[in-house]
Scaffold this motif. Structure first.
Motif, PDB file in Angstrom:
ATOM      1  N   SER A 236       0.825  -1.191   0.000  1.00  0.00           N
ATOM      2  CA  SER A 236       0.000   0.000   0.000  1.00  0.00           C
ATOM      3  C   SER A 236       0.872   1.260   0.000  1.00  0.00           C
ATOM      4  O   SER A 236       0.381   2.356  -0.185  1.00  0.00           O
ATOM      5  CB  SER A 236      -0.937   0.014   1.201  1.00  0.00           C
ATOM      6  OG  SER A 236      -0.200   0.272   2.369  1.00  0.00           O
ATOM      7  N   LEU A 237       2.159   1.089   0.222  1.00  0.00           N
ATOM      8  CA  LEU A 237       3.055   2.243   0.132  1.00  0.00           C
ATOM      9  C   LEU A 237       3.351   2.486  -1.340  1.00  0.00           C
ATOM     10  O   LEU A 237       3.868   1.622  -2.024  1.00  0.00           O
ATOM     11  CB  LEU A 237       4.369   1.980   0.876  1.00  0.00           C
ATOM     12  CG  LEU A 237       4.328   2.131   2.383  1.00  0.00           C
ATOM     13  CD1 LEU A 237       5.706   1.889   2.957  1.00  0.00           C
ATOM     14  CD2 LEU A 237       3.818   3.483   2.822  1.00  0.00           C
ATOM     15  N   PRO A 238       3.018   3.675  -1.827  1.00  0.00           N
ATOM     16  CA  PRO A 238       3.274   3.959  -3.242  1.00  0.00           C
ATOM     17  C   PRO A 238       4.756   4.108  -3.525  1.00  0.00           C
ATOM     18  O   PRO A 238       5.568   4.225  -2.629  1.00  0.00           O
ATOM     19  CB  PRO A 238       2.534   5.274  -3.470  1.00  0.00           C
ATOM     20  CG  PRO A 238       2.349   5.863  -2.122  1.00  0.00           C
ATOM     21  CD  PRO A 238       2.402   4.763  -1.115  1.00  0.00           C
ATOM     22  N   GLN A 239       5.092   4.066  -4.778  1.00  0.00           N
ATOM     23  CA  GLN A 239       6.453   4.236  -5.249  1.00  0.00           C
ATOM     24  C   GLN A 239       6.880   5.698  -5.056  1.00  0.00           C
ATOM     25  O   GLN A 239       6.181   6.591  -5.485  1.00  0.00           O
ATOM     26  CB  GLN A 239       6.394   3.981  -6.746  1.00  0.00           C
ATOM     27  CG  GLN A 239       7.295   2.946  -7.409  1.00  0.00           C
ATOM     28  CD  GLN A 239       8.224   2.155  -6.549  1.00  0.00           C
ATOM     29  OE1 GLN A 239       7.831   1.135  -6.079  1.00  0.00           O
ATOM     30  NE2 GLN A 239       9.458   2.579  -6.372  1.00  0.00           N
TER      31      GLN A 239
ATOM     32  N   ILE B 106       9.542  11.246  -1.603  1.00  0.00           N
ATOM     33  CA  ILE B 106       8.400  11.944  -2.175  1.00  0.00           C
ATOM     34  C   ILE B 106       7.622  11.029  -3.113  1.00  0.00           C
ATOM     35  O   ILE B 106       8.179  10.417  -4.026  1.00  0.00           O
ATOM     36  CB  ILE B 106       8.864  13.208  -2.931  1.00  0.00           C
ATOM     37  CG1 ILE B 106       9.612  14.127  -1.964  1.00  0.00           C
ATOM     38  CG2 ILE B 106       7.669  13.935  -3.560  1.00  0.00           C
ATOM     39  CD1 ILE B 106      10.255  15.321  -2.624  1.00  0.00           C
ATOM     40  N   VAL B 107       6.335  10.931  -2.835  1.00  0.00           N
ATOM     41  CA  VAL B 107       5.443  10.070  -3.602  1.00  0.00           C
ATOM     42  C   VAL B 107       4.625  10.920  -4.561  1.00  0.00           C
ATOM     43  O   VAL B 107       4.439  10.580  -5.725  1.00  0.00           O
ATOM     44  CB  VAL B 107       4.484   9.330  -2.641  1.00  0.00           C
ATOM     45  CG1 VAL B 107       3.474   8.531  -3.414  1.00  0.00           C
ATOM     46  CG2 VAL B 107       5.282   8.454  -1.696  1.00  0.00           C
ATOM     47  N   GLU B 108       4.112  12.019  -4.045  1.00  0.00           N
ATOM     48  CA  GLU B 108       3.347  12.943  -4.874  1.00  0.00           C
ATOM     49  C   GLU B 108       3.768  14.356  -4.526  1.00  0.00           C
ATOM     50  O   GLU B 108       3.926  14.683  -3.358  1.00  0.00           O
ATOM     51  CB  GLU B 108       1.854  12.808  -4.580  1.00  0.00           C
ATOM     52  CG  GLU B 108       1.196  11.660  -5.285  1.00  0.00           C
ATOM     53  CD  GLU B 108      -0.281  11.584  -4.898  1.00  0.00           C
ATOM     54  OE1 GLU B 108      -1.082  11.320  -5.800  1.00  0.00           O
ATOM     55  OE2 GLU B 108      -0.609  11.808  -3.717  1.00  0.00           O
TER      56      GLU B 108
ATOM     57  N   LEU C 154       0.168  23.434  -1.972  1.00  0.00           N
ATOM     58  CA  LEU C 154       0.445  22.268  -2.804  1.00  0.00           C
ATOM     59  C   LEU C 154       0.272  21.032  -1.946  1.00  0.00           C
ATOM     60  O   LEU C 154       0.677  21.016  -0.794  1.00  0.00           O
ATOM     61  CB  LEU C 154       1.898  22.315  -3.235  1.00  0.00           C
ATOM     62  CG  LEU C 154       2.254  22.630  -4.680  1.00  0.00           C
ATOM     63  CD1 LEU C 154       3.762  22.514  -4.817  1.00  0.00           C
ATOM     64  CD2 LEU C 154       1.575  21.694  -5.639  1.00  0.00           C
ATOM     65  N   SER C 155      -0.282  20.003  -2.523  1.00  0.00           N
ATOM     66  CA  SER C 155      -0.429  18.763  -1.777  1.00  0.00           C
ATOM     67  C   SER C 155       0.788  17.880  -2.026  1.00  0.00           C
ATOM     68  O   SER C 155       1.100  17.572  -3.167  1.00  0.00           O
ATOM     69  CB  SER C 155      -1.696  18.060  -2.258  1.00  0.00           C
ATOM     70  OG  SER C 155      -1.728  16.774  -1.724  1.00  0.00           O
ATOM     71  N   VAL C 156       1.468  17.542  -0.943  1.00  0.00           N
ATOM     72  CA  VAL C 156       2.663  16.710  -1.073  1.00  0.00           C
ATOM     73  C   VAL C 156       2.491  15.473  -0.202  1.00  0.00           C
ATOM     74  O   VAL C 156       2.081  15.569   0.947  1.00  0.00           O
ATOM     75  CB  VAL C 156       3.930  17.481  -0.638  1.00  0.00           C
ATOM     76  CG1 VAL C 156       5.169  16.618  -0.798  1.00  0.00           C
ATOM     77  CG2 VAL C 156       4.065  18.763  -1.437  1.00  0.00           C
ATOM     78  N   THR C 157       2.789  14.308  -0.759  1.00  0.00           N
ATOM     79  CA  THR C 157       2.726  13.069   0.014  1.00  0.00           C
ATOM     80  C   THR C 157       4.111  12.451   0.055  1.00  0.00           C
ATOM     81  O   THR C 157       4.759  12.329  -0.991  1.00  0.00           O
ATOM     82  CB  THR C 157       1.733  12.077  -0.621  1.00  0.00           C
ATOM     83  OG1 THR C 157       0.477  12.734  -0.787  1.00  0.00           O
ATOM     84  CG2 THR C 157       1.533  10.862   0.281  1.00  0.00           C
TER      85      THR C 157
ATOM     86  N   GLY D 204       8.441   4.425   6.738  1.00  0.00           N
ATOM     87  CA  GLY D 204       7.551   3.342   6.337  1.00  0.00           C
ATOM     88  C   GLY D 204       6.079   3.697   6.377  1.00  0.00           C
ATOM     89  O   GLY D 204       5.226   2.835   6.214  1.00  0.00           O
ATOM     90  N   LYS D 205       5.762   4.956   6.614  1.00  0.00           N
ATOM     91  CA  LYS D 205       4.349   5.372   6.632  1.00  0.00           C
ATOM     92  C   LYS D 205       4.135   6.518   5.658  1.00  0.00           C
ATOM     93  O   LYS D 205       5.024   7.308   5.417  1.00  0.00           O
ATOM     94  CB  LYS D 205       3.949   5.834   8.031  1.00  0.00           C
ATOM     95  CG  LYS D 205       3.898   4.728   9.041  1.00  0.00           C
ATOM     96  CD  LYS D 205       3.198   5.233  10.311  1.00  0.00           C
ATOM     97  CE  LYS D 205       3.057   4.140  11.344  1.00  0.00           C
ATOM     98  NZ  LYS D 205       4.315   3.460  11.665  1.00  0.00           N
ATOM     99  N   LYS D 206       2.915   6.553   5.132  1.00  0.00           N
ATOM    100  CA  LYS D 206       2.568   7.656   4.244  1.00  0.00           C
ATOM    101  C   LYS D 206       2.247   8.886   5.086  1.00  0.00           C
ATOM    102  O   LYS D 206       1.477   8.813   6.020  1.00  0.00           O
ATOM    103  CB  LYS D 206       1.333   7.277   3.413  1.00  0.00           C
ATOM    104  CG  LYS D 206       1.581   7.345   1.936  1.00  0.00           C
ATOM    105  CD  LYS D 206       0.526   6.640   1.124  1.00  0.00           C
ATOM    106  CE  LYS D 206      -0.817   7.350   1.200  1.00  0.00           C
ATOM    107  NZ  LYS D 206      -1.680   6.943   0.057  1.00  0.00           N
ATOM    108  N   VAL D 207       2.862   9.992   4.774  1.00  0.00           N
ATOM    109  CA  VAL D 207       2.618  11.226   5.512  1.00  0.00           C
ATOM    110  C   VAL D 207       2.211  12.305   4.513  1.00  0.00           C
ATOM    111  O   VAL D 207       2.809  12.433   3.451  1.00  0.00           O
ATOM    112  CB  VAL D 207       3.886  11.691   6.270  1.00  0.00           C
ATOM    113  CG1 VAL D 207       3.610  12.975   7.046  1.00  0.00           C
ATOM    114  CG2 VAL D 207       4.364  10.587   7.213  1.00  0.00           C
ATOM    115  N   HIS D 208       1.177  13.042   4.877  1.00  0.00           N
ATOM    116  CA  HIS D 208       0.693  14.092   3.998  1.00  0.00           C
ATOM    117  C   HIS D 208       1.247  15.432   4.470  1.00  0.00           C
ATOM    118  O   HIS D 208       1.125  15.771   5.638  1.00  0.00           O
ATOM    119  CB  HIS D 208      -0.833  14.091   4.039  1.00  0.00           C
ATOM    120  CG  HIS D 208      -1.413  14.840   2.884  1.00  0.00           C
ATOM    121  ND1 HIS D 208      -1.610  14.249   1.656  1.00  0.00           N
ATOM    122  CD2 HIS D 208      -1.804  16.125   2.773  1.00  0.00           C
ATOM    123  CE1 HIS D 208      -2.115  15.155   0.842  1.00  0.00           C
ATOM    124  NE2 HIS D 208      -2.237  16.305   1.484  1.00  0.00           N
TER     125      HIS D 208
END
Length: 132
Positions: free
Chosen positions: A48-51, A76-78, A105-108, A113-117
């Motif tokens: 579930s962790l994006p590239q 950085i994912v997004e 700007l939305s940055v992910t 190991g966790k997705k952070v917005h």
């Protein structure tokens, strides 16, 4: 007769042994299932962790990036409209930053190991670039 008693005892021991064996087998099965589930969960969390397409290697103190909470080693994912599917080079990010001056700007990122917005508002500061 003593022989009869002995047979009863043998039968009883056999039953006890079988019961213990079944219990043990069930415990082993349960343990294997628990392990498989834990593994599956770990796997799905990884999936579930994006590239990530870039890694933050420096954040200038006081820059919009640091104020927004970006940290060194964040992956950085997004970054706004840029993600791993359309990212070619860092120029993409520079372009997004320039177009988003003064706008959030939305940055992910992936951090530990966790997705952070992270919300980031590029602005010019101290004559440096929009991100410092």
């Amino acid at each position: 007769s003593p022989a009869g008693l002995q047979n009863d005892h043998k039968a009883l021991m056999k039953q006890v042994e079988e019961a213990l064996h079944q219990l043990h087998a069930r415990e082993k099965e349960k343990h294997a299932r628990d392990e498989a589930e834990a593994l599956a969960e770990a796997m799905s969390q990884n999936q579930s962790l994006p590239q990530a397409f870039a890694k933050v290697n420096a954040v200038t103190p006081g820059s919009p990036a640091s104020i927004s909470g970006l940290q060194v080693d964040d992956e950085i994912v997004e970054f706004g409209s840029v993600n791993v599917n359309n990212f070619q080079n860092l120029q993409n990010i520079a372009t997004v930053v320039q177009h988003s001056e003064g706008r959030p700007l939305s940055v992910t990122v992936i951090r530990g190991g966790k997705k952070v917005h992270v919300g980031l508002t590029p602005k010019r500061w101290a004559g440096k670039g929009l991100l410092g």
